[in-house]
Design a protein around this motif. Sequence first.
Motif, PDB file in Angstrom:
ATOM      1  N   GLU A  59       0.909  -1.580   0.149  1.00 58.18           N
ATOM      2  CA  GLU A  59       0.326  -0.366  -0.243  1.00 58.18           C
ATOM      3  C   GLU A  59       1.316   1.491   0.019  1.00 58.18           C
ATOM      4  O   GLU A  59       0.783   2.332  -0.255  1.00 58.18           O
ATOM      5  CB  GLU A  59      -0.804  -0.317   1.152  1.00 58.18           C
ATOM      6  CG  GLU A  59      -2.295  -1.226   1.089  1.00 58.18           C
ATOM      7  CD  GLU A  59      -2.882  -1.328   2.153  1.00 58.18           C
ATOM      8  OE1 GLU A  59      -3.146  -0.113   3.191  1.00 58.18           O
ATOM      9  OE2 GLU A  59      -3.372  -1.998   2.673  1.00 58.18           O
ATOM     10  N   LEU A  60       1.935   1.381   0.799  1.00 56.74           N
ATOM     11  CA  LEU A  60       2.731   2.596   0.940  1.00 56.74           C
ATOM     12  C   LEU A  60       3.436   2.988  -0.850  1.00 56.74           C
ATOM     13  O   LEU A  60       3.817   4.208  -0.901  1.00 56.74           O
ATOM     14  CB  LEU A  60       4.418   2.179   1.697  1.00 56.74           C
ATOM     15  CG  LEU A  60       3.773   2.629   3.286  1.00 56.74           C
ATOM     16  CD1 LEU A  60       5.313   1.342   3.778  1.00 56.74           C
ATOM     17  CD2 LEU A  60       3.396   3.593   3.755  1.00 56.74           C
ATOM     18  N   ALA A 266      -0.009  10.205   4.981  1.00 55.08           N
ATOM     19  CA  ALA A 266       0.924  11.297   4.389  1.00 55.08           C
ATOM     20  C   ALA A 266       2.436  10.812   4.101  1.00 55.08           C
ATOM     21  O   ALA A 266       3.122  10.651   3.172  1.00 55.08           O
ATOM     22  CB  ALA A 266       1.574  12.030   5.572  1.00 55.08           C
ATOM     23  N   LEU A 267       2.908   9.614   4.498  1.00 52.35           N
ATOM     24  CA  LEU A 267       3.958   8.617   4.133  1.00 52.35           C
ATOM     25  C   LEU A 267       3.412   8.077   2.859  1.00 52.35           C
ATOM     26  O   LEU A 267       4.742   7.621   2.109  1.00 52.35           O
ATOM     27  CB  LEU A 267       4.154   7.356   4.782  1.00 52.35           C
ATOM     28  CG  LEU A 267       5.844   6.743   4.851  1.00 52.35           C
ATOM     29  CD1 LEU A 267       6.770   6.964   4.985  1.00 52.35           C
ATOM     30  CD2 LEU A 267       6.153   5.864   5.942  1.00 52.35           C
ATOM     31  N   ALA A 268       2.805   7.769   3.214  1.00 52.65           N
ATOM     32  CA  ALA A 268       2.300   6.979   1.282  1.00 52.65           C
ATOM     33  C   ALA A 268       2.721   7.806   0.248  1.00 52.65           C
ATOM     34  O   ALA A 268       2.694   8.087  -0.713  1.00 52.65           O
ATOM     35  CB  ALA A 268       0.901   6.144   1.152  1.00 52.65           C
ATOM     36  N   VAL A 272       4.618   8.662  -2.848  1.00 56.25           N
ATOM     37  CA  VAL A 272       4.923   9.005  -4.616  1.00 56.25           C
ATOM     38  C   VAL A 272       5.177  10.303  -4.731  1.00 56.25           C
ATOM     39  O   VAL A 272       5.858   9.983  -6.222  1.00 56.25           O
ATOM     40  CB  VAL A 272       3.226   9.735  -4.242  1.00 56.25           C
ATOM     41  CG1 VAL A 272       2.229  10.274  -5.658  1.00 56.25           C
ATOM     42  CG2 VAL A 272       2.314   8.863  -4.217  1.00 56.25           C
ATOM     43  N   THR A 273       5.615  10.980  -4.452  1.00 56.83           N
ATOM     44  CA  THR A 273       6.731  12.107  -4.723  1.00 56.83           C
ATOM     45  C   THR A 273       8.093  11.293  -5.203  1.00 56.83           C
ATOM     46  O   THR A 273       8.481  11.975  -6.244  1.00 56.83           O
ATOM     47  CB  THR A 273       7.141  13.277  -3.626  1.00 56.83           C
ATOM     48  OG1 THR A 273       5.445  13.882  -3.553  1.00 56.83           O
ATOM     49  CG2 THR A 273       7.669  14.904  -4.168  1.00 56.83           C
ATOM     50  N   ILE A 278      12.196   9.614  -8.830  1.00 53.49           N
ATOM     51  CA  ILE A 278      13.913   8.087  -9.255  1.00 53.49           C
ATOM     52  C   ILE A 278      13.026   8.448 -10.148  1.00 53.49           C
ATOM     53  O   ILE A 278      13.860   7.976 -10.975  1.00 53.49           O
ATOM     54  CB  ILE A 278      13.277   7.508  -8.241  1.00 53.49           C
ATOM     55  CG1 ILE A 278      14.706   6.627  -8.642  1.00 53.49           C
ATOM     56  CG2 ILE A 278      12.405   6.467  -8.249  1.00 53.49           C
ATOM     57  CD1 ILE A 278      15.958   7.470  -8.278  1.00 53.49           C
ATOM     58  N   ALA A 279      11.745   8.384 -11.444  1.00 53.95           N
ATOM     59  CA  ALA A 279      11.838   8.050 -12.602  1.00 53.95           C
ATOM     60  C   ALA A 279      11.895   9.337 -13.862  1.00 53.95           C
ATOM     61  O   ALA A 279      12.758   9.194 -14.423  1.00 53.95           O
ATOM     62  CB  ALA A 279      10.685   7.540 -12.773  1.00 53.95           C
TER      63      ALA A 279
END
Length: 294
Positions: A59-60, A266-268, A272-273, A278-279
């Motif tokens: 989920e993260l 908030a961590l998840a 995403v950022t 990294i992409a």
Amino acid sequence: MDRATGEIEQFEIREPASQTIPFVYNSPHSGRCYPTAFLNETRLDSIAIRRSADHYVDELFGAAPELGAPLLAAHFPRAYLDVNREPYELDPKMFDGPLPPFANISSLRVAGGLGTIPRIVAENMEIYRRRLSVGEGLVRIETIYKPYHAALRRLIARTHARFGISILIDCHSMPGNIQLSGSTLRPDFIIGDRYGTSASAELSRAAIAILTELGFSAVRNKPYAGGFITEHYGRPARGLHALQIEVNRGLYIDEVTLEKRPAFDALAATLVTFMRQIAEFAEEYSGTTALAAE
């Protein structure tokens, strides 16, 4: 669940509408479907049996498909079968008969009780009431382990064919009390690249820099440099990179109840950022010798 058979699927591939980035995300230890027969065999309660799991890691990193990358996620629990091991790292003391001659019975992971079919969870808590039959162990390997790795290989090969490189992010979690040797630092993240052998140093440094800029403490390789998956699939000279990322569980779960903390969402969102940045790094550098195959 497979609607045709009513059986629980052992893992799933969450595909993007279209794969647009050369990444494959993998969550091999976050499975939460415990077979009834397995629970009947264990001496542990419903909380203790989960102590070694990478809780909610799928989920993260669940936004990976929305960002254009597939996510392979296990449904079977790590205590039942560990796909981050060689296929036959087996402890002969766990079984009621002789193991096949090709089994690796002497690895450090087997000695520690953490082979392909684990003997313990967490801090030396024995899983089973009895010895397992050899056939039972081999069935798990044939019907779950091998199909899982076949699926992972296909995703990596497809990505490499499409983009010229493939970057595997192997997603894990670690206990909140993990501390660097000789230091009081308890890192939020550890990036493992098998000491530079499974991914380019530029990629590892970029991952750490991004996490640091996002406000986390992040270190490289110690005490977790990467397991079998990172070692087996990382071939940076061929444009096949594999990074292991360990997330401190204290950031997002109560380590006693194993329930999510309020900070989970908030961590998840912050991850995403991380995944997006990294992409962007990979896109910028994929045409250079830093990441592309030689």
